[in-house]
Design a protein around this motif. Structure first.
Motif, PDB file in Angstrom:
ATOM      1  N   UNK A  26       4.919  -8.254  18.137  1.00  0.00           N
ATOM      2  CA  UNK A  26       4.640  -8.838  16.819  1.00  0.00           C
ATOM      3  C   UNK A  26       4.044  -7.727  15.951  1.00  0.00           C
ATOM      4  N   UNK A  27       4.737  -7.306  14.897  1.00  0.00           N
ATOM      5  CA  UNK A  27       4.245  -6.176  14.094  1.00  0.00           C
ATOM      6  C   UNK A  27       3.180  -6.569  13.076  1.00  0.00           C
ATOM      7  N   UNK A  28       2.190  -5.698  12.912  1.00  0.00           N
ATOM      8  CA  UNK A  28       1.263  -5.810  11.796  1.00  0.00           C
ATOM      9  C   UNK A  28       1.973  -5.267  10.551  1.00  0.00           C
ATOM     10  N   UNK A  29       1.319  -5.371   9.402  1.00  0.00           N
ATOM     11  CA  UNK A  29       1.940  -4.972   8.137  1.00  0.00           C
ATOM     12  C   UNK A  29       1.282  -3.720   7.575  1.00  0.00           C
ATOM     13  N   UNK A  30       2.118  -2.830   7.039  1.00  0.00           N
ATOM     14  CA  UNK A  30       1.652  -1.626   6.351  1.00  0.00           C
ATOM     15  C   UNK A  30       2.036  -1.747   4.881  1.00  0.00           C
ATOM     16  N   UNK A  31       1.077  -1.505   3.991  1.00  0.00           N
ATOM     17  CA  UNK A  31       1.330  -1.551   2.550  1.00  0.00           C
ATOM     18  C   UNK A  31       1.347  -0.113   2.027  1.00  0.00           C
ATOM     19  N   UNK A  32       2.473   0.297   1.448  1.00  0.00           N
ATOM     20  CA  UNK A  32       2.616   1.663   0.943  1.00  0.00           C
ATOM     21  C   UNK A  32       3.513   1.664  -0.297  1.00  0.00           C
ATOM     22  N   UNK A  33       3.053   2.324  -1.343  1.00  0.00           N
ATOM     23  CA  UNK A  33       3.837   2.431  -2.585  1.00  0.00           C
ATOM     24  C   UNK A  33       4.273   1.064  -3.118  1.00  0.00           C
ATOM     25  N   UNK A  34       3.373   0.095  -3.012  1.00  0.00           N
ATOM     26  CA  UNK A  34       3.658  -1.226  -3.552  1.00  0.00           C
ATOM     27  C   UNK A  34       4.604  -2.067  -2.727  1.00  0.00           C
ATOM     28  N   UNK A  35       4.955  -1.599  -1.549  1.00  0.00           N
ATOM     29  CA  UNK A  35       5.866  -2.329  -0.669  1.00  0.00           C
ATOM     30  C   UNK A  35       5.161  -2.710   0.634  1.00  0.00           C
ATOM     31  N   UNK A  36       5.623  -3.799   1.249  1.00  0.00           N
ATOM     32  CA  UNK A  36       5.125  -4.223   2.556  1.00  0.00           C
ATOM     33  C   UNK A  36       6.166  -3.885   3.621  1.00  0.00           C
ATOM     34  N   UNK A  37       5.684  -3.316   4.720  1.00  0.00           N
ATOM     35  CA  UNK A  37       6.569  -2.921   5.820  1.00  0.00           C
ATOM     36  C   UNK A  37       6.050  -3.451   7.143  1.00  0.00           C
ATOM     37  N   UNK A  38       6.982  -3.714   8.058  1.00  0.00           N
ATOM     38  CA  UNK A  38       6.597  -4.113   9.411  1.00  0.00           C
ATOM     39  C   UNK A  38       6.398  -2.857  10.253  1.00  0.00           C
ATOM     40  N   UNK A  39       5.195  -2.715  10.781  1.00  0.00           N
ATOM     41  CA  UNK A  39       4.836  -1.541  11.570  1.00  0.00           C
ATOM     42  C   UNK A  39       5.805  -1.335  12.731  1.00  0.00           C
ATOM     43  N   UNK A  41       8.899  -1.263  12.741  1.00  0.00           N
ATOM     44  CA  UNK A  41      10.203  -1.921  12.566  1.00  0.00           C
ATOM     45  C   UNK A  41      10.886  -1.405  11.301  1.00  0.00           C
ATOM     46  N   UNK A  42      10.239  -1.627  10.153  1.00  0.00           N
ATOM     47  CA  UNK A  42      10.819  -1.170   8.887  1.00  0.00           C
ATOM     48  C   UNK A  42      10.114   0.071   8.345  1.00  0.00           C
ATOM     49  N   UNK A  43       9.081   0.530   9.047  1.00  0.00           N
ATOM     50  CA  UNK A  43       8.444   1.808   8.697  1.00  0.00           C
ATOM     51  C   UNK A  43       7.979   2.479   9.981  1.00  0.00           C
ATOM     52  N   UNK A  44       8.127   3.793  10.027  1.00  0.00           N
ATOM     53  CA  UNK A  44       7.701   4.556  11.193  1.00  0.00           C
ATOM     54  C   UNK A  44       6.460   5.377  10.852  1.00  0.00           C
ATOM     55  N   UNK A  45       5.711   5.724  11.882  1.00  0.00           N
ATOM     56  CA  UNK A  45       4.439   6.419  11.683  1.00  0.00           C
ATOM     57  C   UNK A  45       4.601   7.734  10.929  1.00  0.00           C
ATOM     58  N   UNK A  46       5.662   8.463  11.202  1.00  0.00           N
ATOM     59  CA  UNK A  46       5.880   9.759  10.545  1.00  0.00           C
ATOM     60  C   UNK A  46       5.906   9.601   9.027  1.00  0.00           C
ATOM     61  N   UNK A  47       6.507   8.532   8.541  1.00  0.00           N
ATOM     62  CA  UNK A  47       6.558   8.270   7.096  1.00  0.00           C
ATOM     63  C   UNK A  47       5.154   8.080   6.532  1.00  0.00           C
ATOM     64  N   UNK A  51       3.092  10.528   3.893  1.00  0.00           N
ATOM     65  CA  UNK A  51       2.532   9.967   2.657  1.00  0.00           C
ATOM     66  C   UNK A  51       1.044  10.295   2.533  1.00  0.00           C
ATOM     67  N   UNK A  52       0.323  10.240   3.643  1.00  0.00           N
ATOM     68  CA  UNK A  52      -1.113  10.543   3.627  1.00  0.00           C
ATOM     69  C   UNK A  52      -1.355  12.012   3.303  1.00  0.00           C
ATOM     70  N   UNK A  53      -0.492  12.866   3.802  1.00  0.00           N
ATOM     71  CA  UNK A  53      -0.626  14.296   3.498  1.00  0.00           C
ATOM     72  C   UNK A  53      -0.405  14.557   2.006  1.00  0.00           C
ATOM     73  N   UNK A  54       0.327  13.663   1.356  1.00  0.00           N
ATOM     74  CA  UNK A  54       0.568  13.773  -0.083  1.00  0.00           C
ATOM     75  C   UNK A  54      -0.535  13.105  -0.904  1.00  0.00           C
ATOM     76  N   UNK A  55      -1.562  12.609  -0.228  1.00  0.00           N
ATOM     77  CA  UNK A  55      -2.691  12.003  -0.922  1.00  0.00           C
ATOM     78  C   UNK A  55      -2.622  10.500  -1.087  1.00  0.00           C
TER      79      UNK A  55
END
Length: 289
Positions: A26-39, A41-47, A51-55
Protein backbone atom coordinates in the motif's frame (compact mmCIF):
# COMPACT_ATOMS: atom_id res chain seq x y z
CA UNK A 1 -5.15 -21.01 4.02
CA UNK A 2 -2.17 -18.94 2.87
CA UNK A 3 -1.40 -15.82 4.90
CA UNK A 4 -1.28 -12.52 2.99
CA UNK A 5 1.48 -10.16 4.11
CA UNK A 6 0.62 -6.49 3.61
CA UNK A 7 2.99 -3.58 4.17
CA UNK A 8 3.40 0.04 3.11
CA UNK A 9 5.92 1.67 0.83
CA UNK A 10 8.04 3.07 3.67
CA UNK A 11 9.65 -0.38 4.02
CA UNK A 12 11.87 0.47 1.01
CA UNK A 13 11.76 -2.97 -0.58
CA UNK A 14 11.66 -3.42 -4.36
CA UNK A 15 8.80 -4.40 -6.63
CA UNK A 16 10.75 -7.59 -7.41
CA UNK A 17 10.83 -8.53 -3.73
CA UNK A 18 7.11 -7.83 -3.37
CA UNK A 19 6.38 -10.03 -6.37
CA UNK A 20 8.72 -12.87 -5.45
CA UNK A 21 7.34 -13.21 -1.92
CA UNK A 22 3.72 -12.31 -2.72
CA UNK A 23 3.76 -9.21 -0.52
CA UNK A 24 0.88 -6.78 -0.98
CA UNK A 25 1.93 -3.13 -0.94
CA UNK A 26 0.00 0.00 0.00
CA UNK A 27 1.82 3.17 -1.14
CA UNK A 28 2.03 6.41 0.80
CA UNK A 29 1.69 9.66 -1.16
CA UNK A 30 4.41 12.08 -2.29
CA UNK A 31 3.47 15.67 -3.17
CA UNK A 32 5.85 17.32 -5.66
CA UNK A 33 5.39 20.25 -8.05
CA UNK A 34 1.69 20.45 -7.26
CA UNK A 35 1.08 16.81 -8.13
CA UNK A 36 0.31 13.75 -5.98
CA UNK A 37 2.21 10.53 -6.64
CA UNK A 38 2.08 7.00 -5.26
CA UNK A 39 5.41 6.20 -3.63
CA UNK A 40 7.27 3.58 -5.63
CA UNK A 41 4.43 3.28 -8.16
CA UNK A 42 4.01 6.56 -10.04
CA UNK A 43 7.17 8.20 -8.67
CA UNK A 44 10.59 6.75 -7.91
CA UNK A 45 13.03 7.86 -5.24
CA UNK A 46 15.64 9.06 -7.75
CA UNK A 47 13.15 11.65 -9.06
CA UNK A 48 12.58 12.94 -5.53
CA UNK A 49 16.30 13.19 -4.75
CA UNK A 50 17.00 15.04 -8.00
CA UNK A 51 14.20 17.49 -7.15
CA UNK A 52 15.62 18.04 -3.65
CA UNK A 53 19.05 18.75 -5.09
CA UNK A 54 17.36 21.47 -7.15
CA UNK A 55 16.00 23.04 -3.97
CA UNK A 56 12.49 21.64 -4.09
CA UNK A 57 10.77 20.44 -0.92
CA UNK A 58 8.54 17.41 -1.50
CA UNK A 59 5.88 16.61 1.08
CA UNK A 60 4.37 13.27 2.05
CA UNK A 61 1.06 11.99 3.38
CA UNK A 62 -0.20 8.74 4.85
CA UNK A 63 -2.36 6.06 3.28
CA UNK A 64 -6.05 6.93 3.08
CA UNK A 65 -8.64 5.23 5.33
CA UNK A 66 -10.53 4.13 2.20
CA UNK A 67 -7.51 2.23 0.88
CA UNK A 68 -7.21 0.24 4.09
CA UNK A 69 -10.96 -0.34 4.28
CA UNK A 70 -11.05 -1.80 0.77
CA UNK A 71 -8.07 -4.09 1.40
CA UNK A 72 -9.34 -5.28 4.79
CA UNK A 73 -12.89 -5.80 3.55
CA UNK A 74 -11.77 -7.92 0.59
CA UNK A 75 -9.84 -10.23 2.92
CA UNK A 76 -12.60 -10.29 5.52
CA UNK A 77 -15.17 -11.39 2.94
CA UNK A 78 -12.94 -14.30 1.94
CA UNK A 79 -11.93 -15.00 5.54
CA UNK A 80 -8.32 -14.89 4.31
CA UNK A 81 -5.65 -14.19 6.97
CA UNK A 82 -3.98 -10.81 6.54
CA UNK A 83 -1.00 -9.46 8.50
CA UNK A 84 -0.31 -5.76 7.96
CA UNK A 85 3.26 -4.81 8.96
CA UNK A 86 3.14 -1.06 9.47
CA UNK A 87 5.52 1.91 9.41
CA UNK A 88 6.31 3.24 12.91
CA UNK A 89 3.32 4.92 14.55
CA UNK A 90 5.70 7.58 15.90
CA UNK A 91 6.67 8.70 12.39
CA UNK A 92 3.36 8.46 10.52
CA UNK A 93 -0.38 8.29 11.19
CA UNK A 94 -0.66 5.31 8.84
CA UNK A 95 -0.75 2.70 11.62
CA UNK A 96 -3.50 4.53 13.52
CA UNK A 97 -5.55 4.84 10.34
CA UNK A 98 -5.15 1.11 9.68
CA UNK A 99 -6.25 0.27 13.25
CA UNK A 100 -9.38 2.41 12.87
CA UNK A 101 -10.27 0.68 9.62
CA UNK A 102 -9.55 -2.74 11.13
CA UNK A 103 -12.05 -2.00 13.91
CA UNK A 104 -14.61 -0.69 11.44
CA UNK A 105 -14.33 -3.74 9.19
CA UNK A 106 -14.51 -6.09 12.19
CA UNK A 107 -17.81 -4.53 13.23
CA UNK A 108 -19.25 -6.15 10.12
CA UNK A 109 -16.93 -9.18 10.04
CA UNK A 110 -16.08 -9.81 13.72
CA UNK A 111 -14.10 -12.99 13.00
CA UNK A 112 -12.02 -11.51 10.19
CA UNK A 113 -8.42 -12.78 10.57
CA UNK A 114 -6.87 -9.31 10.16
CA UNK A 115 -3.80 -8.36 12.20
CA UNK A 116 -2.31 -4.85 12.22
CA UNK A 117 1.15 -4.56 13.78
CA UNK A 118 3.10 -1.41 14.60
CA UNK A 119 6.74 -2.28 13.88
CA UNK A 120 8.07 0.99 15.32
CA UNK A 121 10.57 0.56 12.49
CA UNK A 122 11.28 2.50 9.32
CA UNK A 123 12.91 2.08 5.93
CA UNK A 124 14.79 -1.17 5.51
CA UNK A 125 14.47 -1.88 9.25
CA UNK A 126 10.78 -2.36 8.54
CA UNK A 127 11.72 -4.05 5.27
CA UNK A 128 13.79 -6.76 6.97
CA UNK A 129 10.86 -7.53 9.27
CA UNK A 130 8.57 -7.79 6.23
CA UNK A 131 10.97 -10.10 4.37
CA UNK A 132 11.25 -12.40 7.37
CA UNK A 133 7.47 -12.57 7.80
CA UNK A 134 6.84 -13.17 4.09
CA UNK A 135 9.34 -16.04 4.03
CA UNK A 136 7.65 -17.62 7.06
CA UNK A 137 4.25 -17.28 5.40
CA UNK A 138 5.61 -18.92 2.22
CA UNK A 139 6.95 -21.79 4.33
CA UNK A 140 3.48 -22.44 5.74
CA UNK A 141 3.82 -20.88 9.20
CA UNK A 142 0.65 -20.26 11.18
CA UNK A 143 -0.82 -16.79 11.69
CA UNK A 144 0.30 -16.80 15.33
CA UNK A 145 3.83 -17.76 14.31
CA UNK A 146 4.01 -14.96 11.77
CA UNK A 147 2.52 -12.35 14.13
CA UNK A 148 4.87 -13.34 16.96
CA UNK A 149 7.88 -13.28 14.63
CA UNK A 150 6.97 -9.80 13.39
CA UNK A 151 6.70 -8.49 16.94
CA UNK A 152 9.98 -10.10 17.98
CA UNK A 153 11.93 -8.97 14.91
CA UNK A 154 10.56 -5.43 15.23
CA UNK A 155 11.47 -5.17 18.90
CA UNK A 156 15.09 -6.14 18.26
CA UNK A 157 15.72 -4.18 15.05
CA UNK A 158 18.49 -1.59 15.30
CA UNK A 159 18.48 1.52 13.07
CA UNK A 160 21.66 3.61 12.82
CA UNK A 161 21.84 6.31 10.19
CA UNK A 162 23.39 9.57 9.13
CA UNK A 163 22.31 12.34 6.78
CA UNK A 164 24.46 14.32 4.37
CA UNK A 165 22.75 17.67 4.85
CA UNK A 166 21.13 18.82 8.10
CA UNK A 167 18.85 21.17 6.14
CA UNK A 168 16.44 18.32 5.35
CA UNK A 169 16.06 17.31 9.00
CA UNK A 170 15.49 20.97 9.84
CA UNK A 171 12.68 21.20 7.28
CA UNK A 172 11.06 18.13 8.81
CA UNK A 173 11.25 19.63 12.30
CA UNK A 174 13.74 17.04 13.57
CA UNK A 175 16.33 19.67 14.47
CA UNK A 176 16.22 23.44 14.92
CA UNK A 177 17.32 26.03 12.37
CA UNK A 178 20.21 27.01 14.64
CA UNK A 179 21.37 23.40 15.01
CA UNK A 180 21.33 22.96 11.24
CA UNK A 181 23.29 26.17 10.71
CA UNK A 182 25.96 25.38 13.31
CA UNK A 183 26.18 21.75 12.24
CA UNK A 184 26.70 22.65 8.59
CA UNK A 185 29.26 25.31 9.55
CA UNK A 186 31.26 22.80 11.61
CA UNK A 187 30.80 20.00 9.05
CA UNK A 188 29.10 17.92 11.72
CA UNK A 189 27.51 14.67 10.60
CA UNK A 190 24.78 13.51 12.97
CA UNK A 191 24.28 9.88 13.87
CA UNK A 192 20.70 9.03 14.74
CA UNK A 193 18.84 5.90 15.71
CA UNK A 194 15.28 4.77 16.34
CA UNK A 195 14.16 4.39 19.94
CA UNK A 196 10.64 3.07 20.52
CA UNK A 197 9.70 4.18 17.03
CA UNK A 198 11.06 7.73 17.32
CA UNK A 199 14.03 9.27 15.52
CA UNK A 200 16.55 10.14 18.22
CA UNK A 201 19.92 11.91 17.82
CA UNK A 202 22.72 9.65 19.00
CA UNK A 203 25.90 11.68 18.60
CA UNK A 204 27.66 14.12 16.31
CA UNK A 205 30.68 13.20 14.24
CA UNK A 206 33.12 15.75 12.84
CA UNK A 207 33.84 14.85 9.24
CA UNK A 208 32.10 12.37 6.98
CA UNK A 209 35.02 9.93 6.82
CA UNK A 210 34.63 9.02 10.48
CA UNK A 211 30.91 8.33 10.25
CA UNK A 212 31.01 4.88 8.66
CA UNK A 213 33.69 3.69 11.08
CA UNK A 214 31.59 4.86 14.00
CA UNK A 215 28.55 3.05 12.58
CA UNK A 216 30.59 -0.17 12.62
CA UNK A 217 31.63 0.43 16.22
CA UNK A 218 27.98 0.82 17.21
CA UNK A 219 27.12 -2.31 15.25
CA UNK A 220 29.77 -4.21 17.20
CA UNK A 221 28.42 -2.85 20.51
CA UNK A 222 24.75 -3.52 19.77
CA UNK A 223 24.66 -6.37 17.29
CA UNK A 224 24.54 -10.03 18.16
CA UNK A 225 25.35 -13.07 16.04
CA UNK A 226 25.91 -10.91 12.97
CA UNK A 227 27.00 -13.82 10.78
CA UNK A 228 23.59 -15.47 11.20
CA UNK A 229 21.20 -12.72 10.18
CA UNK A 230 20.27 -10.50 7.27
CA UNK A 231 21.75 -7.01 7.48
CA UNK A 232 20.21 -4.02 5.71
CA UNK A 233 21.83 -0.92 4.26
CA UNK A 234 19.76 1.82 2.66
CA UNK A 235 21.01 4.97 0.96
CA UNK A 236 19.72 8.28 -0.35
CA UNK A 237 20.97 7.87 -3.92
CA UNK A 238 24.54 7.14 -2.80
CA UNK A 239 25.18 3.53 -3.79
CA UNK A 240 28.95 4.00 -3.66
CA UNK A 241 29.00 4.76 0.08
CA UNK A 242 26.43 2.04 0.77
CA UNK A 243 28.67 -0.50 -0.96
CA UNK A 244 31.67 0.87 0.94
CA UNK A 245 29.83 0.29 4.22
CA UNK A 246 28.86 -3.21 3.07
CA UNK A 247 32.51 -4.07 2.34
CA UNK A 248 33.58 -2.74 5.74
CA UNK A 249 30.97 -4.94 7.45
CA UNK A 250 32.05 -8.01 5.48
CA UNK A 251 35.70 -7.45 6.40
CA UNK A 252 35.16 -6.62 10.06
CA UNK A 253 32.53 -9.20 11.00
CA UNK A 254 33.23 -11.99 8.49
CA UNK A 255 29.75 -11.53 7.03
CA UNK A 256 29.13 -12.84 3.51
CA UNK A 257 28.03 -10.43 0.79
CA UNK A 258 24.76 -12.30 0.20
CA UNK A 259 23.71 -11.64 3.82
CA UNK A 260 23.57 -7.90 3.14
CA UNK A 261 20.57 -6.27 1.46
CA UNK A 262 21.24 -2.85 -0.09
CA UNK A 263 18.32 -0.69 -1.22
CA UNK A 264 17.66 2.97 -1.94
CA UNK A 265 15.75 4.92 0.70
CA UNK A 266 12.32 5.39 -0.86
CA UNK A 267 10.54 8.61 -1.75
CA UNK A 268 8.58 9.00 1.49
CA UNK A 269 11.46 8.71 3.96
CA UNK A 270 13.90 10.24 1.50
CA UNK A 271 11.76 13.37 1.30
CA UNK A 272 12.64 13.96 4.97
CA UNK A 273 16.19 12.58 5.20
CA UNK A 274 17.50 13.85 1.86
CA UNK A 275 20.13 12.74 -0.64
CA UNK A 276 23.27 11.17 0.80
CA UNK A 277 21.57 9.43 3.71
CA UNK A 278 23.22 6.18 4.81
CA UNK A 279 21.35 3.82 7.13
CA UNK A 280 22.29 0.51 8.72
CA UNK A 281 19.87 -2.11 10.08
CA UNK A 282 20.58 -5.26 12.05
CA UNK A 283 19.19 -7.31 14.92
CA UNK A 284 20.48 -6.97 18.46
CA UNK A 285 19.04 -10.40 19.29
CA UNK A 286 18.29 -12.59 16.28
CA UNK A 287 15.97 -15.46 17.01
CA UNK A 288 16.99 -18.90 15.74
CA UNK A 289 14.65 -20.15 13.03
Amino acid sequence: MAIQILTDSSCDLTLEQFSELDIQIAPLTVHLDGQDYEDGVTIQAKTVYDAMRQGKAPKTSQISPQTFKEIFTSHAKENKPLVYIAFSSQLSGTYQTAKMMEQEVKEEYPDAPIHVIDTKCASLGQGLVVLHAAKLAKQGASVDEVVNAVKYQSEHMEHIFTVDDLEYLKRGGRISKAQAFVGTLLKVKPLLHVDDGNLVPLEKIRGSKKVLSRMLELMEERGLDLTNQTIGISHGDDLERAEQLSKMIQDKFNVSENQIVIEMVGSVIGAHSGPGTIALFFSNKPKPN
